[in-house]
Design a protein around this motif. Structure first.
Motif, PDB file in Angstrom:
ATOM      1  N   ILE A  20      -2.472   8.520   5.126  1.00  0.00           N
ATOM      2  CA  ILE A  20      -3.572   7.803   4.496  1.00  0.00           C
ATOM      3  C   ILE A  20      -3.021   7.011   3.314  1.00  0.00           C
ATOM      4  N   GLY A  21      -3.254   5.705   3.356  1.00  0.00           N
ATOM      5  CA  GLY A  21      -2.816   4.823   2.285  1.00  0.00           C
ATOM      6  C   GLY A  21      -3.992   4.303   1.490  1.00  0.00           C
ATOM      7  N   MET A  81       0.854  -1.182   0.000  1.00  0.00           N
ATOM      8  CA  MET A  81       0.000   0.000   0.000  1.00  0.00           C
ATOM      9  C   MET A  81       0.894   1.237   0.000  1.00  0.00           C
ATOM     10  N   ARG A  82       0.501   2.212  -0.775  1.00  0.00           N
ATOM     11  CA  ARG A  82       1.241   3.471  -0.823  1.00  0.00           C
ATOM     12  C   ARG A  82       0.518   4.526   0.015  1.00  0.00           C
ATOM     13  N   PHE A  83       1.277   5.214   0.827  1.00  0.00           N
ATOM     14  CA  PHE A  83       0.732   6.270   1.678  1.00  0.00           C
ATOM     15  C   PHE A  83       1.084   7.606   1.042  1.00  0.00           C
ATOM     16  N   HIS A  84       0.056   8.295   0.550  1.00  0.00           N
ATOM     17  CA  HIS A  84       0.264   9.509  -0.233  1.00  0.00           C
ATOM     18  C   HIS A  84       0.083  10.795   0.559  1.00  0.00           C
ATOM     19  N   THR A  85      -0.764  10.782   1.564  1.00  0.00           N
ATOM     20  CA  THR A  85      -1.149  12.020   2.231  1.00  0.00           C
ATOM     21  C   THR A  85      -0.905  11.932   3.723  1.00  0.00           C
ATOM     22  N   ARG A  86      -0.444  13.039   4.268  1.00  0.00           N
ATOM     23  CA  ARG A  86      -0.268  13.150   5.719  1.00  0.00           C
ATOM     24  C   ARG A  86      -1.137  14.289   6.224  1.00  0.00           C
ATOM     25  N   GLU A 125      -9.226  11.507  -0.207  1.00  0.00           N
ATOM     26  CA  GLU A 125      -8.048  10.796  -0.716  1.00  0.00           C
ATOM     27  C   GLU A 125      -8.443   9.782  -1.792  1.00  0.00           C
ATOM     28  N   ALA A 126      -9.542   9.058  -1.568  1.00  0.00           N
ATOM     29  CA  ALA A 126     -10.023   8.090  -2.560  1.00  0.00           C
ATOM     30  C   ALA A 126     -10.418   8.800  -3.854  1.00  0.00           C
ATOM     31  N   ALA A 127     -11.062   9.946  -3.736  1.00  0.00           N
ATOM     32  CA  ALA A 127     -11.446  10.714  -4.922  1.00  0.00           C
ATOM     33  C   ALA A 127     -10.214  11.199  -5.683  1.00  0.00           C
ATOM     34  N   LEU A 128      -9.257  11.769  -4.982  1.00  0.00           N
ATOM     35  CA  LEU A 128      -8.037  12.259  -5.645  1.00  0.00           C
ATOM     36  C   LEU A 128      -7.273  11.122  -6.317  1.00  0.00           C
ATOM     37  N   TYR A 129      -7.146  10.015  -5.620  1.00  0.00           N
ATOM     38  CA  TYR A 129      -6.455   8.852  -6.181  1.00  0.00           C
ATOM     39  C   TYR A 129      -7.159   8.381  -7.457  1.00  0.00           C
ATOM     40  N   SER A 130      -8.491   8.303  -7.412  1.00  0.00           N
ATOM     41  CA  SER A 130      -9.273   7.844  -8.560  1.00  0.00           C
ATOM     42  C   SER A 130      -9.195   8.821  -9.731  1.00  0.00           C
ATOM     43  N   ILE A 131      -9.251  10.105  -9.447  1.00  0.00           N
ATOM     44  CA  ILE A 131      -9.129  11.128 -10.493  1.00  0.00           C
ATOM     45  C   ILE A 131      -7.813  10.966 -11.243  1.00  0.00           C
ATOM     46  N   ILE A 132      -6.742  10.746 -10.500  1.00  0.00           N
ATOM     47  CA  ILE A 132      -5.422  10.582 -11.121  1.00  0.00           C
ATOM     48  C   ILE A 132      -5.346   9.267 -11.891  1.00  0.00           C
TER      49      ILE A 132
END
Length: 133
Positions: free
Chosen positions: A68-69, A1-6, A32-39
């Motif tokens: 948040i991963g 799992m990648r942790f992108h946001t703190r 975070e799920a929305a941003l990840y999905s958009i990308i």
């Protein structure tokens, strides 16, 4: 799992018990799920369809740094299924897990639309491919 946001747990993020408010962490997860999905899907029109059972495992308090991963579980025709873990950055203790978050790709008409993706893509790879063409 990648942790992108703190995130830093601030006074306005606390509940009456002095720990991180569940609604606040769920808002962070949804964003975070929305941003990840958009990308991943290369479309800014994404909506949350479903979140499975949410498991609160430990508390976070003011001053804690949480991360948040997000990880892809599967690609559907119009959707992306993710799982999520929120953990304390300093001791890696899990705060919250969500097994399934389904995000749906929307077309111009606001209806679910096929996204054509089948695997995780990284922006650096997209940039390298566009430089080669």
């Amino acid at each position: 799992m990648r942790f992108h946001t703190r995130k830093l747990v601030k006074p306005e993020d606390l509940n009456s018990n002095g720990t991180l408010f569940g609604g606040k962490v769920l808002a962070w997860i949804d964003e975070e799920a929305a941003l990840y999905s958009i990308i991943q899907l290369e479309n800014s029109k994404i909506v949350t369809k479903y979140m499975s059972e949410i498991n609160f495992m430990s508390a976070a308090k003011q001053g804690d740094v949480v991360e948040i991963g997000i990880q892809v579980v599967k690609f559907g025709k119009t959707s992306l299924t993710l799982n999520c873990e929120v953990r304390n950055k300093m001791n890696h203790e899990t705060i919250v897990t969500v097994d399934n978050i389904i995000m749906v790709n929307l077309g111009e008409n606001g209806k679910p639309a096929p996204h054509g993706k089948t695997k995780v893509e990284f922006v650096k790879d997209r940039l390298a491919a566009s430089e080669m063409s």
